[in-house]
Design a protein around this motif. Sequence first.
Motif, PDB file in Angstrom:
ATOM      1  N   GLU A   1      -2.975  52.731 -17.642  1.00 55.79           N
ATOM      2  CA  GLU A   1      -2.153  53.248 -16.555  1.00 55.79           C
ATOM      3  C   GLU A   1      -2.449  52.574 -15.219  1.00 55.79           C
ATOM      4  O   GLU A   1      -1.643  52.639 -14.297  1.00 55.79           O
ATOM      5  CB  GLU A   1      -2.316  54.769 -16.430  1.00 55.79           C
TER       6      GLU A   1
ATOM      7  N   SER B   1      -7.593  62.138 -19.048  1.00 54.25           N
ATOM      8  CA  SER B   1      -6.746  61.031 -19.489  1.00 54.25           C
ATOM      9  C   SER B   1      -7.564  60.064 -20.327  1.00 54.25           C
ATOM     10  O   SER B   1      -8.723  59.792 -20.020  1.00 54.25           O
ATOM     11  CB  SER B   1      -6.167  60.279 -18.280  1.00 54.25           C
TER      12      SER B   1
ATOM     13  N   ASP C   1      -5.661  57.218 -21.203  1.00 49.33           N
ATOM     14  CA  ASP C   1      -4.713  56.117 -21.095  1.00 49.33           C
ATOM     15  C   ASP C   1      -5.358  55.042 -20.237  1.00 49.33           C
ATOM     16  O   ASP C   1      -5.338  55.099 -19.001  1.00 49.33           O
ATOM     17  CB  ASP C   1      -3.408  56.601 -20.461  1.00 49.33           C
TER      18      ASP C   1
END
Length: 436
Positions: free
Chosen positions: A85, A80, A82
């Motif tokens: 999050e 990931s 991101d």
Amino acid sequence: MSEMEYLSGFGNEFSSEALPDALPKGQNSPQKCPYGLYAEQISGTAFTCPRETNQRSWLYRIHPSVQHEPFKAMERGNLSHDWDEQHPNPNQLRWKPFDLPSNDQEIDFVQGLATVCGAGSPRERNGTAIHIYACNKSMTNRCFYNSDGDFLIVPQKGKLRITTEFGKLDVNPNEICVIQHGIRFSVAIDEPSRGYILEVWGVHFRLPNLGPIGANGLANPFDFLSPKASFVDETYEDGFQVVNKYQGHLFCAMQDHSPFDVVAWRGNFVPYKYDLSNFMVINAVEFDHADPSIFTVLTAPSNTPGVAIADFVIFPPRWAVQEHTFRPPYYHRNCMSEFMGLISGQYEAKEEGFAPGGASLHSMYTPHGPDTQCFEQSSNGELKPFHIGGTMAFMFETSFGLALTKWGEEVCRKIDPKYYTCWSDLKKHFDPNWKP
């Protein structure tokens, strides 16, 4: 070391050939290459970078790498990028050893990648990510390459037998390897394996400047090894899978031949390995505790002089000899983020709780330092020369504020909720009547 060659200096030109005279003479791309090979260049920097920083290699291969089916999106598992999050977490964090795959699972290196934390953007080519890998299966008829950034791989358990387009690298615990972006590789193992990965975007790792240390010390260029050319000339009826990490996502393309069909290569954009036991330790010899920057093996510099996107720092076996000094790391708050891992042994400042295969994160300006036991022993014990042996800890240090992934903070279930208590018993020693 029959399958390895010395990478005798950064920025120089290297070459290797698996068949005699496979490298063209006098030019890089003749009208027809020896042995009917294809000439292909892989660039690690922009064409117009200054000569001292320009990186590229020429590969002479049986099939050009363009010969594959279209890429299709695939499940990226626990990878990931991101960073939004999870809500930001400034606390001192410590992870217990990350799990190896269970016996009822078959997980290879790519499937076993999991992102713990990071910052920045691979799309904008500025930043870093920290991953762990845990696998119990070799990659079969499958390779991986990273379009986003360079991987610095730190095995903690189990040897990695890495096949690259340039040749083979066997990387044991207490060794590291760097595989730059765009280079295809496959990982085979002999036992369940686990380790850490530092990924950087937009810059390559290099040796740090030595400054007043002089011409010698820390990691010496002659100890870095690059692969010797070898090639695979096979056809795969069921296809060979090429996995690409691109903008944080995974994609897969099929082809009918091995990507490891490079017969010869030359250039300076080459994967390499390094044995951490070769590190020439510089340390304080009279008084005070020196900054950990003296233990820097490799750095990925930012555009600000003296500030790194990421440094790879080790804490190897060494002597402590300072007088009138609190020898372990002092309590401090840092403008950098510090992610630490332990390859083997015990870390001197936290002998309990910080275990091989685990990790800790002290984010920028989050205070940290020795636990209570270490402080009391080091403040009151007899000062005599002492060898810190049988241990190898490391630190990924970055100027970025690192954000945790959901996997790193929740899913892996390895964060120690009682980590903060290692400082809870520190006593008040203040005496207003003290006299020197």
